[in-house]
Design an enzyme around this catalytic site. Structure first.
Site, short mmCIF file in Angstrom:
data_model
loop_
_atom_site.label_atom_id
_atom_site.label_comp_id
_atom_site.label_asym_id
_atom_site.label_seq_id
_atom_site.Cartn_x
_atom_site.Cartn_y
_atom_site.Cartn_z
N CYS A 1 -2.39 -30.19 51.74
CA CYS A 1 -1.82 -30.50 53.05
C CYS A 1 -0.48 -31.20 52.95
CB CYS A 1 -2.76 -31.45 53.78
SG CYS A 1 -3.54 -30.68 55.15
N CYS B 1 -4.86 -21.11 55.46
CA CYS B 1 -3.91 -22.02 56.08
C CYS B 1 -2.60 -21.24 56.27
CB CYS B 1 -3.74 -23.22 55.15
SG CYS B 1 -2.68 -24.49 55.77
N CYS C 1 5.80 -35.94 55.16
CA CYS C 1 5.52 -34.50 54.99
C CYS C 1 6.64 -33.79 54.24
CB CYS C 1 5.32 -33.85 56.36
SG CYS C 1 5.16 -32.06 56.29
N CYS D 1 10.38 -26.83 58.93
CA CYS D 1 9.95 -27.43 60.19
C CYS D 1 11.10 -28.26 60.75
CB CYS D 1 8.73 -28.33 59.95
SG CYS D 1 8.01 -29.00 61.47
N GLU E 1 4.75 -20.03 52.77
CA GLU E 1 3.55 -20.13 51.96
C GLU E 1 2.30 -20.04 52.82
OE1 GLU E 1 5.22 -22.76 48.25
OE2 GLU E 1 4.13 -23.80 49.82
N CYS F 1 8.48 -35.53 60.05
CA CYS F 1 7.45 -36.55 59.79
C CYS F 1 7.72 -37.12 58.40
CB CYS F 1 6.06 -35.92 59.88
SG CYS F 1 5.80 -35.17 61.50
#
Ligand code: SAH
Ligand code: SF4
Length: 370
Positions: free
Chosen positions: A347, A111, A125, A118, A98, A122
């Site tokens: 975010c 962005c 996230c 990933c 994305e 975290c």
């Protein structure tokens, strides 16, 4: 299917200038053609070899036979009520990434994602919960910018009308775990004879891959953002687990040494506001103390919830107080206005939409993917 259509053509997008030159020389062309071809691809945004009129027909035919100019395919586009624009893109091998454009008063930041998913986890996230992970290629990273420019019809580049004025490497993935491809892509994006976005308009956000921070400054010179989120190692170990490898002290040391950081070009410290977790007055004071000898600015990010997560966002009052404590100590600490929440573009919310329905699963590597 005919043999002709089976042949996989090499994608010219994502090649460095040197690689492009080597390809041209390899098919018997003069090196000076590189500049022209580069201009067509990255300045004009042209994907049709037939329209590259300055190249001459025989060369155009040769290029057509051997190469493609391929951007990621748009699977879905969403426009938020606040004009935030999200693209779900598909790579040639069927992975999804994305990109999000965040417009603001006629300008705006794109962005960009650096990985599918990933490898880091975290705890707050959404991207970190994605199982499938692979590094994006330079072509796929530059491709995100090109797709966005197509949507806003920004070819050929026109300095004044540009809406896509900035890039933030804050999409899916940890950019410093894919440094070589990110570097190659950003070099292409910065090239003055192409997209020509200055390093001052590019910010790379990292969760804190300490050994790569110096190289990022030296080899790219882009703005640096650090996902700090906690002022104590015991808490940061949980929120940003890479902290167990590179604790706060080492991270801040790398920031102090970051090439190019000065008062005019401060390092951004991102701090997600989690209710009752990292948002006390004592945390704010400690944050100011930790950053006192670093050219820093702080970005307070209201936590964006996603389905299944247990954290809550701090209250507006708490965030304001946190910001004031930092201000009183001479630190700029604006509160980021959440954008694109209605389309899951804010975010930390990015995650492939179809990930949950994949028929196959791939184990998540614990280390950076090669
Ligand atoms: N992997 C890089 C860049 C991508 S994340 C990094 O971690 O820095 C961009 C920013 O969004 C990071 O500061 C990240 O910590 C933050 N973030 C992640 N999930 C979030 C969420 N749910 N709400 C608010 N910010 C989040
Ligand atoms: Fe990865 Fe950044 Fe999300 Fe952490 S915050 S899991 S490093 S994308």
């Amino acid at each position: 299917m005919m043999a002709e259509t089976m042949k996989v053509k090499k994608n010219l997008i994502g090649m460095s200038r040197e690689e492009l030159e080597a390809e041209l020389v390899g098919i018997g062309e003069k090196a000076f053609r590189t500049k022209q071809l580069w201009h067509w691809i990255y300045h004009q945004g042209e994907t049709d070899f037939d329209k590259m009129t300055s190249l001459g027909k025989p060369l155009r035919e040769k290029l057509k036979e051997t190469y493609s100019i391929l951007k990621p395919e748009i699977v879905m586009e969403q426009l938020s009520e606040d004009s935030t624009h999200k693209w779900l893109l598909k790579t040639q091998d069927g992975n999804e990434v994305e990109s999000v454009f965040i417009p603001e008063d006629g300008r705006g930041a794109l962005c960009v994602s650096s990985q599918v998913g990933c490898t880091l986890t975290c705890s707050f996230c959404h991207t970190g919960t994605q199982k499938l992970v692979r590094n994006l290629t330079a072509a796929e990273i530059v491709g995100q910018m090109m797709v966005a420019r197509d949507s806003y019809n920004e070819w050929p580049s026109n300095g004044h009308d540009r809406q896509l004025t900035n890039i933030v490497m804050m999409g899916m993935g940890e950019p410093l775990y894919n440094f070589e491809e990110v570097k190659k892509a950003l070099k292409i994006i910065m090239d003055e004879e192409g997209i020509s976005l200055s390093k001052r308009r590019i910010t790379l956000s990292t969760s804190g891959v300490v050994p790569m921070i110096e190289r990022c400054g030296e080899e790219l010179g882009v703005g640096l953002a650090i996902s700090l989120h906690a002022v104590r190692d015991d808490l940061r170990d949980v929120l940003v687990p890479i902290n167990k490898k590179y604790p706060i002290k080492e991270l801040l040391e790398a920031c102090r040494k970051y090439p190019g950081a000065n008062n005019a070009r401060r390092i951004t410290f991102e701090y997600v506001m989690l209710d009752g977790i990292n948002d006390s007055a004592a945390d704010a004071k400690e944050l100011a103390r930790l950053l006192k000898d670093i050219p820093a600015k702080i970005n307070l990010i209201p936590f964006n919830k996603w389905p299944g997560v247990e954290y809550e966002c701090s209250s507006h009052h708490t965030i304001k107080q946190f910001s004031e404590i930092l201000n009183e100590r001479g630190l700029s600490a604006p509160i980021r206005v959440p954008r694109g929440r209605d389309i899951m573009a804010a975010c930390g919310q990015l995650k492939s939409a179809s990930e949950g329905i994949r028929k196959f699963s791939q184990k998540k590597p614990e280390q950076p993917v090669a």
